[in-house]
Motif scaffolding. Structure first.
Motif, PDB file in Angstrom:
ATOM      1  N   ARG A   1       2.223  68.431   0.312  1.00  0.00           N
ATOM      2  CA  ARG A   1       2.066  67.065   0.819  1.00  0.00           C
ATOM      3  C   ARG A   1       2.445  67.014   2.291  1.00  0.00           C
ATOM      4  N   LEU A   2       1.837  66.068   2.990  1.00  0.00           N
ATOM      5  CA  LEU A   2       2.198  65.820   4.386  1.00  0.00           C
ATOM      6  C   LEU A   2       3.452  64.961   4.422  1.00  0.00           C
ATOM      7  N   LEU A   3       4.453  65.428   5.134  1.00  0.00           N
ATOM      8  CA  LEU A   3       5.693  64.668   5.281  1.00  0.00           C
ATOM      9  C   LEU A   3       5.512  63.615   6.368  1.00  0.00           C
ATOM     10  N   LEU A   4       5.794  62.369   6.035  1.00  0.00           N
ATOM     11  CA  LEU A   4       5.738  61.274   7.001  1.00  0.00           C
ATOM     12  C   LEU A   4       7.106  60.607   7.053  1.00  0.00           C
ATOM     13  N   ILE A   5       7.748  60.693   8.211  1.00  0.00           N
ATOM     14  CA  ILE A   5       9.004  59.988   8.461  1.00  0.00           C
ATOM     15  C   ILE A   5       8.655  58.808   9.354  1.00  0.00           C
ATOM     16  N   ALA A   6       8.902  57.594   8.887  1.00  0.00           N
ATOM     17  CA  ALA A   6       8.440  56.425   9.644  1.00  0.00           C
ATOM     18  C   ALA A   6       9.390  55.254   9.452  1.00  0.00           C
ATOM     19  N   GLY A   7       9.460  54.423  10.492  1.00  0.00           N
ATOM     20  CA  GLY A   7      10.290  53.227  10.428  1.00  0.00           C
ATOM     21  C   GLY A   7      10.569  52.708  11.822  1.00  0.00           C
ATOM     22  N   PRO A   8      11.327  51.641  11.921  1.00  0.00           N
ATOM     23  CA  PRO A   8      11.666  51.093  13.239  1.00  0.00           C
ATOM     24  C   PRO A   8      12.667  51.990  13.945  1.00  0.00           C
ATOM     25  N   CYS A   9      12.718  51.863  15.271  1.00  0.00           N
ATOM     26  CA  CYS A   9      13.713  52.627  16.026  1.00  0.00           C
ATOM     27  C   CYS A   9      15.113  52.162  15.606  1.00  0.00           C
ATOM     28  N   SER A  10      15.408  50.907  15.846  1.00  0.00           N
ATOM     29  CA  SER A  10      16.661  50.295  15.400  1.00  0.00           C
ATOM     30  C   SER A  10      16.390  49.507  14.126  1.00  0.00           C
TER      31      SER A  10
ATOM     32  N   SER B   1      14.546  48.314  20.816  1.00  0.00           N
ATOM     33  CA  SER B   1      14.527  49.572  21.559  1.00  0.00           C
ATOM     34  C   SER B   1      13.218  50.317  21.304  1.00  0.00           C
ATOM     35  N   ASP B   2      12.809  51.082  22.292  1.00  0.00           N
ATOM     36  CA  ASP B   2      11.634  51.970  22.211  1.00  0.00           C
ATOM     37  C   ASP B   2      10.313  51.258  21.949  1.00  0.00           C
ATOM     38  N   GLY B   3      10.229  49.990  22.282  1.00  0.00           N
ATOM     39  CA  GLY B   3       8.987  49.256  22.077  1.00  0.00           C
ATOM     40  C   GLY B   3       7.766  49.893  22.710  1.00  0.00           C
ATOM     41  N   PRO B   4       7.843  50.384  23.969  1.00  0.00           N
ATOM     42  CA  PRO B   4       6.651  50.906  24.630  1.00  0.00           C
ATOM     43  C   PRO B   4       6.032  52.130  23.976  1.00  0.00           C
ATOM     44  N   ASN B   5       6.792  52.868  23.176  1.00  0.00           N
ATOM     45  CA  ASN B   5       6.202  54.048  22.545  1.00  0.00           C
ATOM     46  C   ASN B   5       6.036  53.913  21.029  1.00  0.00           C
ATOM     47  N   MET B   6       6.391  52.764  20.460  1.00  0.00           N
ATOM     48  CA  MET B   6       6.226  52.576  19.017  1.00  0.00           C
ATOM     49  C   MET B   6       4.792  52.183  18.662  1.00  0.00           C
ATOM     50  N   ILE B   7       4.376  52.555  17.452  1.00  0.00           N
ATOM     51  CA  ILE B   7       3.064  52.192  16.931  1.00  0.00           C
ATOM     52  C   ILE B   7       3.164  50.811  16.287  1.00  0.00           C
ATOM     53  N   PRO B   8       2.297  49.862  16.672  1.00  0.00           N
ATOM     54  CA  PRO B   8       2.302  48.575  15.978  1.00  0.00           C
ATOM     55  C   PRO B   8       2.067  48.777  14.481  1.00  0.00           C
ATOM     56  N   LEU B   9       2.801  48.055  13.654  1.00  0.00           N
ATOM     57  CA  LEU B   9       2.719  48.243  12.211  1.00  0.00           C
ATOM     58  C   LEU B   9       1.294  48.056  11.696  1.00  0.00           C
ATOM     59  N   ARG B  10       0.554  47.132  12.303  1.00  0.00           N
ATOM     60  CA  ARG B  10      -0.827  46.896  11.858  1.00  0.00           C
ATOM     61  C   ARG B  10      -1.723  48.119  12.076  1.00  0.00           C
ATOM     62  N   ASP B  11      -1.351  48.975  13.034  1.00  0.00           N
ATOM     63  CA  ASP B  11      -2.162  50.159  13.343  1.00  0.00           C
ATOM     64  C   ASP B  11      -1.721  51.391  12.567  1.00  0.00           C
ATOM     65  N   LEU B  12      -0.623  51.293  11.826  1.00  0.00           N
ATOM     66  CA  LEU B  12      -0.088  52.477  11.147  1.00  0.00           C
ATOM     67  C   LEU B  12      -1.052  53.062  10.108  1.00  0.00           C
ATOM     68  N   PRO B  13      -1.744  52.258   9.290  1.00  0.00           N
ATOM     69  CA  PRO B  13      -2.649  52.869   8.305  1.00  0.00           C
ATOM     70  C   PRO B  13      -3.718  53.761   8.927  1.00  0.00           C
ATOM     71  N   GLU B  14      -4.320  53.342  10.028  1.00  0.00           N
ATOM     72  CA  GLU B  14      -5.330  54.178  10.672  1.00  0.00           C
ATOM     73  C   GLU B  14      -4.694  55.415  11.286  1.00  0.00           C
ATOM     74  N   PHE B  15      -3.523  55.256  11.883  1.00  0.00           N
ATOM     75  CA  PHE B  15      -2.786  56.395  12.440  1.00  0.00           C
ATOM     76  C   PHE B  15      -2.554  57.444  11.353  1.00  0.00           C
ATOM     77  N   VAL B  16      -2.065  56.991  10.202  1.00  0.00           N
ATOM     78  CA  VAL B  16      -1.757  57.905   9.103  1.00  0.00           C
ATOM     79  C   VAL B  16      -3.033  58.535   8.545  1.00  0.00           C
ATOM     80  N   ALA B  17      -4.091  57.759   8.415  1.00  0.00           N
ATOM     81  CA  ALA B  17      -5.341  58.288   7.873  1.00  0.00           C
ATOM     82  C   ALA B  17      -5.874  59.428   8.741  1.00  0.00           C
ATOM     83  N   GLN B  18      -5.790  59.256  10.061  1.00  0.00           N
ATOM     84  CA  GLN B  18      -6.268  60.314  10.948  1.00  0.00           C
ATOM     85  C   GLN B  18      -5.382  61.556  10.859  1.00  0.00           C
TER      86      GLN B  18
END
Length: 269
Positions: free
Chosen positions: A8-17, A238-255
């Protein structure tokens, strides 16, 4: 019981803070939905209770240990997700291990022997980030410390290397080199696109490059992806400029899954 499964592909994901319960629930619900939709994923929820290495002393630090662990316990209990958080001091390892499945060693602290040994001694999985100042080959010494401390499962995460001032680059050879240590390798897609200290007392970032770098890392042999995500990155603590918007996460993960599957097929996995 080990968390990483090579099938399986390991995905570690969540907010910075960790911020608050609302943000944690929003992200955890999305991750739970992704787990249901993609059986080829192992998903770990991450969030920090203390941002101990903020650029400025004025930067918000987070919830603190007690409230942060309460939020992580809620996610683990109500959404059924393994949880991960950073430890910055040896004394934090024990309390964190009572709640969290994975203890993470921040990149700046990856050579702190006492911290590594304390995390290893908990019997929990340890994810150690490669320092921005280390070569991939030097991670052999880091993982050796964790093994000496008895860590039952070790992950190692690439998060970019300092390149001049306020910039990071990722050497895609890292994944092949660090794999020689016998531990899964993870690519930190969002911290690798940070611009450290470039935001006037805080870090900037270029989140548009997170996905192409994640695809490249998986093609280079990474076993997992670390990504920070938030319902509203512009207003994240924190880290807003480099975080992925939650709405875009499904496409990010699919790719990411598509590249990971293609590489497994080529290897006959």
């Amino acid at each position: 019981m080990k968390i990483f499964d090579p099938r399986r592909l390991l995905l570690i994901a969540g907010p910075c803070s960790l911020e608050n319960e609302g943000v944690c629930r929003a992200v955890a619900a999305r991750l739970a939905a992704l787990r249901k939709a993609h059986r080829e994923l192992t998903i770990v929820f991450k969030g920090s209770f203390d941002k101990a290495n903020r650029t400025s002393v004025e930067g918000p630090r987070g919830t603190g240990l007690r409230d942060g662990l309460a939020l992580l316990a809620l996610v683990r209990r109500e959404y059924g997700l393994p949880v991960l958080t950073d430890v910055h001091e040896s004394a934090q390892a024990g309390p964190v291990a009572e709640v969290c499945d994975v203890l993470q060693i921040p990149a700046f602290l990856c050579r702190q022997t006492d911290l590594l040994l304390a995390a290893a001694a908990t019997g929990r999985t340890v994810n150690v980030k490669k320092g921005q100042f280390l070569s991939p080959g030097e991670m052999a010494h880091v993982t050796a410390k964790l093994r000496k401390g008895g860590a039952p499962e070790i992950w190692q995460t690439e998060r970019g290397t300092t390149f001049g001032y306020q910039n990071l680059v990722v050497d895609m050879r890292s994944f092949a080199i660090m794999r020689r240590n016998g531990c899964p390798t993870v690519f930190d897609a969002t911290h690798s696109v940070q611009l450290p200290g470039a935001g006037g007392g805080k870090s900037g970032g270029e989140c548009e490059f997170a996905l192409p770098l994640a695809r490249a890392a998986l093609a280079a042999g990474a076993d997992g992806i670390f990504v920070e995500t938030h319902p509203d990155p512009e207003h994240a603590l924190s880290d807003g400029p480099n975080m992925i918007p939650l709405r875009d996460l499904p496409e990010f993960v699919a790719q990411c899954i598509a590249v990971w599957k293609a590489m497994r097929s080529r290897r006959g996995g």
